[in-house]
Design an enzyme around this catalytic site. Structure first.
Site, short mmCIF file in Angstrom:
data_model
loop_
_atom_site.label_atom_id
_atom_site.label_comp_id
_atom_site.label_asym_id
_atom_site.label_seq_id
_atom_site.Cartn_x
_atom_site.Cartn_y
_atom_site.Cartn_z
N GLY A 1 -10.80 96.51 -65.05
CA GLY A 1 -12.16 96.02 -65.18
C GLY A 1 -12.99 97.45 -65.52
O GLY A 1 -12.75 98.21 -64.90
N GLY A 30 -10.08 103.10 -60.53
CA GLY A 30 -8.87 103.54 -60.62
C GLY A 30 -8.59 104.81 -61.79
O GLY A 30 -7.80 105.69 -61.68
N ILE A 31 -8.99 104.37 -63.14
CA ILE A 31 -8.84 105.21 -64.12
C ILE A 31 -10.11 106.26 -63.82
O ILE A 31 -9.76 107.64 -64.17
CB ILE A 31 -9.23 104.43 -65.60
CG1 ILE A 31 -8.25 103.49 -65.77
CG2 ILE A 31 -9.25 105.43 -66.52
CD1 ILE A 31 -8.35 102.52 -66.99
N GLY A 32 -11.07 106.13 -63.62
CA GLY A 32 -12.26 107.05 -63.48
C GLY A 32 -11.98 108.21 -62.49
O GLY A 32 -12.22 109.03 -62.67
N GLU A 38 -15.86 99.89 -52.47
CA GLU A 38 -16.37 98.51 -52.63
C GLU A 38 -16.22 97.96 -51.19
O GLU A 38 -16.99 97.32 -50.64
CB GLU A 38 -15.99 97.84 -53.83
CG GLU A 38 -16.19 98.33 -55.14
CD GLU A 38 -15.36 97.87 -56.19
OE1 GLU A 38 -15.78 97.14 -57.06
OE2 GLU A 38 -14.08 98.38 -55.91
N ASP A 96 -1.97 99.09 -67.90
CA ASP A 96 -2.29 100.23 -67.19
C ASP A 96 -2.21 101.68 -68.00
O ASP A 96 -1.36 101.80 -68.64
CB ASP A 96 -0.85 100.13 -66.31
CG ASP A 96 -1.09 101.35 -64.92
OD1 ASP A 96 -0.81 102.40 -65.32
OD2 ASP A 96 -1.67 100.87 -64.02
N ASP A 153 -21.43 90.90 -56.22
CA ASP A 153 -21.25 92.16 -57.48
C ASP A 153 -22.36 92.23 -58.22
O ASP A 153 -22.53 93.20 -59.04
CB ASP A 153 -19.87 91.74 -58.04
CG ASP A 153 -19.15 93.28 -58.27
OD1 ASP A 153 -19.43 93.99 -57.42
OD2 ASP A 153 -18.23 93.24 -58.77
N ARG A 197 -1.79 104.65 -67.09
CA ARG A 197 -0.62 105.46 -66.61
C ARG A 197 0.55 105.25 -67.78
O ARG A 197 1.04 106.16 -68.30
CB ARG A 197 -0.27 105.40 -65.48
CG ARG A 197 -1.27 106.02 -64.26
CD ARG A 197 -1.05 105.57 -62.93
NE ARG A 197 -0.95 104.11 -62.71
CZ ARG A 197 -0.78 103.59 -61.46
NH1 ARG A 197 -0.76 104.44 -60.35
NH2 ARG A 197 -0.97 102.24 -61.44
#
Length: 283
Positions: A102, A216-218, A267, A171, A40, A173
């Site tokens: 992250g 996930g958030i983006g 990824e 989280d 990474d 949400r």
């Protein structure tokens, strides 16, 4: 190679042990099967020395204390996918947000990382799900004095960030649904530091031609994206509340500069492509 990965566990304590478990399990099940590792940090090897070095003397740097950066596989995939999504060349100066449990930001200039918010480990930078993000080193030392080294590690990696601010919710949400003052403050903190760190990376590129979100958030948290983009409105980044019908991945009105995009995280696919490239190059 396995031994070298194990020596890097202190850099990524939430990730490397699980990766090693998978390597060991596959080795037991198929000992003759070759295994390949994608790192990474590799994408950030292009960062200039002034970006990657801490202001430490050589004897301290010799311990490996420097900014490595993470989420490199995600950013490499973004550089590959964004031109396909936008039907335009990769922007020369791309401000890339990988936002999830992250979280980090990367300044990508001409397809290469020139600065990023994560450093020696994934603990540095933005407010994250359970990680504290950037913290004054003396605050860390004070925690070690008060609660000990192992508890400090657990606190900063597993009990801080959104979870620490909200009373246990990491989280996004759940935070948006909670409706409590603590949950709202955690969201405010997340957005504030994303905007603030993002602006510091503009200086590393000398400007900004496009903004992109992944993770996930983006990808999924519309309100969070909108709040972050509001912080860059002075650049001329005008959010389209109805999204661009011609390209749903576009977040800004036609003619806005910079444009903003959603790029699905790939990824795993990037790892598979790296592996295929290695297999192709093998004699």
């Amino acid at each position: 190679m396995r031994a070298k990965i194990e020596t890097c566990v202190p850099l990524a304590p939430l990730h490397n042990p699980h990766a090693l478990s998978a390597i060991d399990a596959l080795d037991r099940l198929a000992p003759d099967l070759a295994q390949y590792a994608s790192f990474d940090t590799a994408f950030h090897a292009t960062m200039p020395e002034v970006a990657s070095r801490y202001a430490l003397p050589p004897e301290a740097e010799a311990l490996g204390l420097r900014r490595y950066g993470f989420h490199g596989l995600s950013y490499a995939a973004m550089c590959r996918r964004l031109p396909e999504i936008s039907a335009q060349p990769l922007p020369a100066r791309l401000l890339a947000f990988h936002l999830g449990n992250g979280a980090s930001i990367c300044a990508i200039k001409n397809g290469e990382s020139v600065a990023t918010t994560m450093g020696y480990s994934p603990l540095e930078g933005l407010t994250m799900g359970t990680r504290v993000g950037t913290l004054d080193p003396n605050a860390t030392l004070r925690l070690v004095e008060e609660i000990g080294l192992s508890e400090t590690k657990a606190l900063l990696n597993n009990k801080s960030g959104l979870a620490g601010l909200s009373g246990g919710l990491s989280d996004m949400r759940a935070l948006e649904e909670a409706g409590t003052a603590a949950a709202q403050f955690a969201i405010d903190h997340f957005c504030y530091w994303a905007i603030r760190h993002g602006h510091s990376l503009l200086g590393a590129m000398g400007g900004c031609d496009a903004i992109a979100f992944t993770g996930g958030i983006g990808e999924n948290a519309r309100n969070i994206r909108a709040r972050i983009l509001e912080g860059f409105a002075w650049l001329g980044c005008a959010v389209d509340p109805d999204r661009n019908a011609a390209n749903p991945a576009c977040l800004t009105r036609p003619g806005s500069s910079p444009m903003a995009w959603i790029v699905p995280a790939e990824e795993e696919r990037q790892i598979a492509m790296n592996t295929r490239a290695l297999l192709t190059d093998c004699p």
